[in-house]
Design a protein around this motif. Structure first.
Motif, PDB file in Angstrom:
ATOM      1  N   GLU A 170       0.641  -1.215   0.010  1.00  0.00           N
ATOM      2  CA  GLU A 170      -0.180  -0.030   0.000  1.00  0.00           C
ATOM      3  C   GLU A 170       1.085   1.256  -0.016  1.00  0.00           C
ATOM      4  OE1 GLU A 170      -3.112   1.873   2.968  1.00  0.00           O
ATOM      5  OE2 GLU A 170      -3.685   0.129   2.385  1.00  0.00           O
ATOM      6  N   SER A 171       0.486   2.172  -0.904  1.00  0.00           N
ATOM      7  CA  SER A 171       1.154   3.278  -1.000  1.00  0.00           C
ATOM      8  C   SER A 171       0.855   4.331   0.019  1.00  0.00           C
ATOM      9  CB  SER A 171       1.271   3.836  -2.439  1.00  0.00           C
ATOM     10  OG  SER A 171       0.049   4.374  -2.858  1.00  0.00           O
ATOM     11  N   LYS A 172       1.587   5.546   0.102  1.00  0.00           N
ATOM     12  CA  LYS A 172       0.996   6.602   1.027  1.00  0.00           C
ATOM     13  C   LYS A 172      -0.278   7.237   0.266  1.00  0.00           C
ATOM     14  CE  LYS A 172       2.517  10.960   3.052  1.00  0.00           C
ATOM     15  NZ  LYS A 172       3.410  11.947   2.963  1.00  0.00           N
ATOM     16  N   GLN A 173      -0.166   7.084  -1.052  1.00  0.00           N
ATOM     17  CA  GLN A 173      -1.632   7.975  -1.571  1.00  0.00           C
ATOM     18  C   GLN A 173      -2.757   7.098  -1.351  1.00  0.00           C
ATOM     19  OE1 GLN A 173      -0.913  10.882  -2.802  1.00  0.00           O
ATOM     20  NE2 GLN A 173      -3.035  11.046  -2.829  1.00  0.00           N
ATOM     21  N   ILE A 174      -2.425   5.696  -1.637  1.00  0.00           N
ATOM     22  CA  ILE A 174      -3.735   4.744  -1.369  1.00  0.00           C
ATOM     23  C   ILE A 174      -4.270   4.775   0.055  1.00  0.00           C
ATOM     24  CG2 ILE A 174      -4.380   2.427  -1.228  1.00  0.00           C
ATOM     25  CD1 ILE A 174      -4.370   3.368  -3.890  1.00  0.00           C
ATOM     26  N   GLY A 175      -3.242   5.043   1.198  1.00  0.00           N
ATOM     27  CA  GLY A 175      -3.688   5.199   2.474  1.00  0.00           C
ATOM     28  C   GLY A 175      -4.365   6.604   2.486  1.00  0.00           C
ATOM     29  N   ILE A 176      -3.932   7.629   1.943  1.00  0.00           N
ATOM     30  CA  ILE A 176      -4.872   8.965   1.910  1.00  0.00           C
ATOM     31  C   ILE A 176      -6.300   8.722   1.253  1.00  0.00           C
ATOM     32  CG2 ILE A 176      -4.888  11.146   1.000  1.00  0.00           C
ATOM     33  CD1 ILE A 176      -1.820  11.167   1.142  1.00  0.00           C
ATOM     34  N   TYR A 177      -6.288   8.001   0.391  1.00  0.00           N
ATOM     35  CA  TYR A 177      -7.715   7.766  -0.561  1.00  0.00           C
ATOM     36  C   TYR A 177      -8.569   6.879   0.595  1.00  0.00           C
ATOM     37  CZ  TYR A 177      -5.213   8.327  -4.766  1.00  0.00           C
ATOM     38  OH  TYR A 177      -4.318   8.864  -5.726  1.00  0.00           O
ATOM     39  N   LYS A 178      -8.020   5.837   1.304  1.00  0.00           N
ATOM     40  CA  LYS A 178      -8.709   5.166   2.173  1.00  0.00           C
ATOM     41  C   LYS A 178      -9.312   6.091   3.477  1.00  0.00           C
ATOM     42  CE  LYS A 178      -6.925   0.282   1.273  1.00  0.00           C
ATOM     43  NZ  LYS A 178      -6.145  -0.647   2.155  1.00  0.00           N
ATOM     44  N   LYS A 179      -8.455   6.797   4.052  1.00  0.00           N
ATOM     45  CA  LYS A 179      -8.598   7.654   5.186  1.00  0.00           C
ATOM     46  C   LYS A 179      -9.737   8.579   4.755  1.00  0.00           C
ATOM     47  CE  LYS A 179      -6.833  11.133   8.255  1.00  0.00           C
ATOM     48  NZ  LYS A 179      -7.618  12.017   8.371  1.00  0.00           N
ATOM     49  N   TYR A 180      -9.892   9.164   3.582  1.00  0.00           N
ATOM     50  CA  TYR A 180     -10.947   9.992   3.150  1.00  0.00           C
ATOM     51  C   TYR A 180     -12.215   9.196   3.014  1.00  0.00           C
ATOM     52  CZ  TYR A 180     -14.018  12.858   0.252  1.00  0.00           C
ATOM     53  OH  TYR A 180     -15.112  13.717  -0.107  1.00  0.00           O
ATOM     54  N   LEU A 181     -12.258   8.051   2.260  1.00  0.00           N
ATOM     55  CA  LEU A 181     -13.376   6.980   1.983  1.00  0.00           C
ATOM     56  C   LEU A 181     -14.057   6.629   3.464  1.00  0.00           C
ATOM     57  CD1 LEU A 181     -12.345   4.757  -0.901  1.00  0.00           C
ATOM     58  CD2 LEU A 181     -13.929   6.739  -0.891  1.00  0.00           C
ATOM     59  N   ARG A 182     -13.010   6.008   4.385  1.00  0.00           N
ATOM     60  CA  ARG A 182     -13.634   5.938   5.978  1.00  0.00           C
ATOM     61  C   ARG A 182     -14.256   7.057   6.524  1.00  0.00           C
ATOM     62  NH1 ARG A 182      -8.525   3.198   6.452  1.00  0.00           N
ATOM     63  NH2 ARG A 182      -7.606   5.342   7.238  1.00  0.00           N
ATOM     64  N   GLU A 183     -13.700   8.219   6.152  1.00  0.00           N
ATOM     65  CA  GLU A 183     -14.552   9.458   6.890  1.00  0.00           C
ATOM     66  C   GLU A 183     -15.655   9.907   6.156  1.00  0.00           C
ATOM     67  OE1 GLU A 183     -11.258  12.293   7.018  1.00  0.00           O
ATOM     68  OE2 GLU A 183     -10.330  11.336   8.581  1.00  0.00           O
ATOM     69  N   HIS A 184     -15.867   9.527   4.719  1.00  0.00           N
ATOM     70  CA  HIS A 184     -17.041  10.098   3.896  1.00  0.00           C
ATOM     71  C   HIS A 184     -18.043   8.950   3.514  1.00  0.00           C
ATOM     72  CE1 HIS A 184     -14.014  13.401   4.115  1.00  0.00           C
ATOM     73  NE2 HIS A 184     -15.150  14.134   3.974  1.00  0.00           N
ATOM     74  N   LEU A 185     -17.803   7.804   3.774  1.00  0.00           N
ATOM     75  CA  LEU A 185     -18.747   6.986   3.262  1.00  0.00           C
ATOM     76  C   LEU A 185     -19.229   5.909   4.764  1.00  0.00           C
ATOM     77  CD1 LEU A 185     -16.816   5.368   0.220  1.00  0.00           C
ATOM     78  CD2 LEU A 185     -18.766   7.109   0.189  1.00  0.00           C
ATOM     79  N   SER A 186     -20.476   5.286   4.310  1.00  0.00           N
ATOM     80  CA  SER A 186     -20.930   4.641   5.343  1.00  0.00           C
ATOM     81  C   SER A 186     -19.928   2.980   5.414  1.00  0.00           C
ATOM     82  CB  SER A 186     -22.331   4.089   5.020  1.00  0.00           C
ATOM     83  OG  SER A 186     -22.139   3.038   3.844  1.00  0.00           O
ATOM     84  N   LYS A 187     -20.065   2.664   6.411  1.00  0.00           N
ATOM     85  CA  LYS A 187     -19.011   1.394   6.694  1.00  0.00           C
ATOM     86  C   LYS A 187     -19.539   0.486   5.446  1.00  0.00           C
ATOM     87  CE  LYS A 187     -17.584  -2.191   9.667  1.00  0.00           C
ATOM     88  NZ  LYS A 187     -17.187  -2.860  10.843  1.00  0.00           N
ATOM     89  N   LYS A 188     -20.666   0.289   5.194  1.00  0.00           N
ATOM     90  CA  LYS A 188     -20.906  -0.878   4.262  1.00  0.00           C
ATOM     91  C   LYS A 188     -20.437  -0.200   2.758  1.00  0.00           C
ATOM     92  CE  LYS A 188     -25.107  -2.777   2.050  1.00  0.00           C
ATOM     93  NZ  LYS A 188     -26.536  -2.627   1.817  1.00  0.00           N
ATOM     94  N   ARG A 189     -20.426   1.170   2.737  1.00  0.00           N
ATOM     95  CA  ARG A 189     -20.016   1.653   1.157  1.00  0.00           C
ATOM     96  C   ARG A 189     -18.415   1.472   1.305  1.00  0.00           C
ATOM     97  NH1 ARG A 189     -22.342   1.356  -3.112  1.00  0.00           N
ATOM     98  NH2 ARG A 189     -23.980   1.840  -2.071  1.00  0.00           N
ATOM     99  N   TYR A 190     -17.727   1.689   2.367  1.00  0.00           N
ATOM    100  CA  TYR A 190     -16.454   1.446   2.410  1.00  0.00           C
ATOM    101  C   TYR A 190     -15.881   0.188   2.130  1.00  0.00           C
ATOM    102  CZ  TYR A 190     -11.729   1.757   3.847  1.00  0.00           C
ATOM    103  OH  TYR A 190     -10.477   1.682   4.063  1.00  0.00           O
ATOM    104  N   THR A 191     -16.755  -0.807   2.908  1.00  0.00           N
ATOM    105  CA  THR A 191     -16.411  -2.393   2.353  1.00  0.00           C
ATOM    106  C   THR A 191     -16.591  -2.653   1.017  1.00  0.00           C
ATOM    107  OG1 THR A 191     -16.780  -2.779   4.603  1.00  0.00           O
ATOM    108  CG2 THR A 191     -17.039  -4.663   3.365  1.00  0.00           C
ATOM    109  N   HIS A 192     -17.714  -2.127   0.511  1.00  0.00           N
ATOM    110  CA  HIS A 192     -18.043  -2.406  -1.019  1.00  0.00           C
ATOM    111  C   HIS A 192     -16.832  -2.002  -1.766  1.00  0.00           C
ATOM    112  CE1 HIS A 192     -19.984  -2.719  -4.890  1.00  0.00           C
ATOM    113  NE2 HIS A 192     -19.757  -1.466  -4.892  1.00  0.00           N
ATOM    114  N   SER A 193     -16.295  -0.639  -1.563  1.00  0.00           N
ATOM    115  CA  SER A 193     -15.194  -0.097  -2.087  1.00  0.00           C
ATOM    116  C   SER A 193     -13.966  -0.790  -2.046  1.00  0.00           C
ATOM    117  CB  SER A 193     -14.844   1.296  -1.740  1.00  0.00           C
ATOM    118  OG  SER A 193     -16.051   2.199  -1.936  1.00  0.00           O
TER     119      SER A 193
END
Length: 192
Positions: free
Chosen positions: A3-26
């Motif tokens: 996992e790159s630093k950039q992917i970590g940034i994307y995941k952090k954003y998604l965790r903060e802005h999507l429901s748990k179900k939508r994040y898991t789907h992503s």
């Protein structure tokens, strides 16, 4: 895959802005996209990024999504400006450019096309479209059949996915964007 630093940034954003179900789907779509990319010679890094970010705008309020759609420089049909369920793909393609400075056209278009498809889709477009349909969290009636088709042939899976999508839209009395029909007309030759 490291996992790159950039992917970590994307995941952090998604965790903060999507429901748990939508994040898991992503996460599941990203995983499925990588598997398809490995199997069919696609770019696994782009597949992971596009799969991960494909629904980034899905849970934004519809008016915010529409604002992004209307401001988009991408090719957007009139039908897409009137169908709220289709907004998130276009809005997502816009959002990744604004939030993360992603300007890779393949990734942008794969996210943009993951709901309606299009004529002349790239391999990445097809991978993201199918990964969204076959991800581990999906449980619709024919999902196992779709997974088997995707394991055998991207083209045959796309043909069936588009046939299913159009049939479902017709049964619900929904409009069908021309881009979806263009894709179907291209992939119908792969019908069994």
């Amino acid at each position: 895959m490291k996992e790159s630093k950039q992917i970590g940034i994307y995941k952090k954003y998604l965790r903060e802005h999507l429901s748990k179900k939508r994040y898991t789907h992503s996460l599941n779509v990203a995983f499925s996209a990588v598997e398809l990319a490995k199997k069919y010679g696609g770019d696994t890094d782009k597949a992971y990024t596009a799969g991960l970010l494909h629904d980034i705008a899905k849970e934004l309020p519809a008016d915010e999504q529409l604002e992004l759609v209307m401001a988009s420089a991408l090719d957007v049909s009139e039908i897409e400006t009137k169908a709220a369920p289709l907004f998130h793909a276009i809005a997502g393609a816009e959002l990744i450019q604004k939030l993360f400075d992603i300007h890779d056209e393949e990734i942008i278009l794969a996210i943009r096309r993951h709901t309606v498809a299009a004529g002349n889709m790239s391999k990445l477009d097809v991978i993201i479209y199918l990964a969204d349909l076959i991800s581990a969290d999906r449980d619709y009636k024919d999902v196992n059949r779709m997974r088997k088709l995707a394991d055998k042939s991207l083209e045959r899976a796309m043909c069936e996915a588009l046939r299913f999508s159009i049939s479902d839209s017709v049964s619900k009395g929904n409009t069908i964007p021309t881009a979806t029909l263009d894709a179907y007309n291209e992939y119908i030759k792969y019908k069994k």
